[in-house]
Design a protein around this motif. Structure first.
Motif, PDB file in Angstrom:
ATOM      1  N   THR A 114       0.814  -1.211   0.000  1.00  0.00           N
ATOM      2  CA  THR A 114       0.000   0.000   0.000  1.00  0.00           C
ATOM      3  C   THR A 114       0.851   1.265   0.000  1.00  0.00           C
ATOM      4  N   GLY A 115       1.929   1.261   0.820  1.00  0.00           N
ATOM      5  CA  GLY A 115       2.766   2.457   0.930  1.00  0.00           C
ATOM      6  C   GLY A 115       3.522   2.775  -0.342  1.00  0.00           C
ATOM      7  N   CYS A 116       3.685   1.795  -1.228  1.00  0.00           N
ATOM      8  CA  CYS A 116       4.450   2.005  -2.459  1.00  0.00           C
ATOM      9  C   CYS A 116       3.628   2.689  -3.544  1.00  0.00           C
ATOM     10  N   VAL A 117       2.328   2.604  -3.427  1.00  0.00           N
ATOM     11  CA  VAL A 117       1.481   3.175  -4.479  1.00  0.00           C
ATOM     12  C   VAL A 117       1.715   4.685  -4.526  1.00  0.00           C
ATOM     13  N   GLY A 118       2.220   5.179  -5.638  1.00  0.00           N
ATOM     14  CA  GLY A 118       2.474   6.605  -5.797  1.00  0.00           C
ATOM     15  C   GLY A 118       3.719   7.086  -5.078  1.00  0.00           C
ATOM     16  N   CYS A 119       4.545   6.204  -4.573  1.00  0.00           N
ATOM     17  CA  CYS A 119       5.720   6.618  -3.790  1.00  0.00           C
ATOM     18  C   CYS A 119       6.989   6.637  -4.653  1.00  0.00           C
ATOM     19  N   GLY A 120       7.519   5.475  -4.974  1.00  0.00           N
ATOM     20  CA  GLY A 120       8.690   5.390  -5.839  1.00  0.00           C
ATOM     21  C   GLY A 120      10.020   5.581  -5.141  1.00  0.00           C
ATOM     22  N   CYS A 121      10.058   5.592  -3.789  1.00  0.00           N
ATOM     23  CA  CYS A 121      11.318   5.848  -3.081  1.00  0.00           C
ATOM     24  C   CYS A 121      12.274   4.657  -3.138  1.00  0.00           C
ATOM     25  N   LEU A 122      11.730   3.432  -3.175  1.00  0.00           N
ATOM     26  CA  LEU A 122      12.526   2.195  -3.118  1.00  0.00           C
ATOM     27  C   LEU A 122      13.536   2.244  -1.960  1.00  0.00           C
ATOM     28  N   SER A 123      13.068   2.670  -0.822  1.00  0.00           N
ATOM     29  CA  SER A 123      13.922   2.807   0.356  1.00  0.00           C
ATOM     30  C   SER A 123      14.238   1.453   0.960  1.00  0.00           C
ATOM     31  N   GLY A 125      14.992   0.998   3.990  1.00  0.00           N
ATOM     32  CA  GLY A 125      14.436   0.983   5.340  1.00  0.00           C
ATOM     33  C   GLY A 125      12.952   0.698   5.415  1.00  0.00           C
ATOM     34  N   ARG A 126      12.202   1.078   4.382  1.00  0.00           N
ATOM     35  CA  ARG A 126      10.762   0.948   4.545  1.00  0.00           C
ATOM     36  C   ARG A 126      10.007   0.412   3.335  1.00  0.00           C
ATOM     37  N   CYS A 127      10.673   0.119   2.255  1.00  0.00           N
ATOM     38  CA  CYS A 127       9.961  -0.287   1.045  1.00  0.00           C
ATOM     39  C   CYS A 127       9.814  -1.808   0.958  1.00  0.00           C
ATOM     40  N   ALA A 128       8.553  -2.255   0.912  1.00  0.00           N
ATOM     41  CA  ALA A 128       8.257  -3.684   0.813  1.00  0.00           C
ATOM     42  C   ALA A 128       8.589  -4.244  -0.563  1.00  0.00           C
ATOM     43  N   LEU A 129       8.650  -3.387  -1.567  1.00  0.00           N
ATOM     44  CA  LEU A 129       9.009  -3.852  -2.904  1.00  0.00           C
ATOM     45  C   LEU A 129      10.499  -4.106  -3.020  1.00  0.00           C
TER      46      LEU A 129
HETATM   47  S1  FES Z   1       8.343   2.695  -3.231  1.00  0.00           S
HETATM   48 FE1  FES Z   1       8.342   3.909  -1.465  1.00  0.00          FE
HETATM   49  S2  FES Z   1       7.793   2.528   0.108  1.00  0.00           S
HETATM   50 FE2  FES Z   1       7.959   1.293  -1.668  1.00  0.00          FE
END
Ligand code: FES
Length: 152
Positions: A114-123, A125-129
């Protein structure tokens, strides 16, 4: 009138029948997954049974097994005939467990997406993708992806 089956196949025939490239066949041979014999002229020939081994490798890859895992699984099966149900059952059971794990992993990933939708950070620390269940963190400190494999 039908053409009699030959016991040996050339690499071209094996590639055509299996749908696997020559280069991949040579690589499988290098890994010990299949075996070729050489003619007097140095050309590779394969036992017809090799088609069965290639079908097994393809099926193993479909399940998500590496070539090494496929080789380990094939070691428990007869090389020159179809496996009996008793011989096949442990392999199929292991594959079923593997598929179940993959389904569970994908469901977990979907549930945390859910948090990845519209995010794109690929962190990390917090990215499930990018780092599901903080796998990188569980492997040790530091920049795990930058270390050579043997040091991870
Ligand atoms: S892309 Fe930002 S949390 Fe997954």
């Amino acid at each position: 009138m039908t053409t009699p089956l030959r016991d040996r196949l050339s690499i071209g025939e094996l590639a055509a029948r299996s749908g696997i490239a020559h280069s991949a066949l040579r690589y499988y041979e290098e890994l010990g997954l299949i075996r070729a014999e050489r003619t007097a002229g140095g050309r590779r020939t394969y036992a017809r049974q090799t088609l069965r081994r290639l079908a097994f490798i393809k099926a193993a890859q479909t399940v998500g097994l590496s070539l090494e895992e496929a080789r380990e699984a094939m070691a428990d099966l007869p090389a020159e005939r179809s496996p009996s149900m008793d011989e096949w059952r442990p392999v199929a059971t292991a594959w079923q467990e593997r598929i179940d794990e993959q389904i569970a992993d994908l469901q977990r990933l979907r549930d945390h997406l859910t948090g990845c939708v519209g995010c794109g950070c690929l962190s990390l620390g917090r990215c499930a993708l990018y780092n599901p269940q903080d796998i990188q963190g569980a492997q040790g400190p530091g920049a795990r992806r930058l270390l050579p494999k043997r040091e991870r």
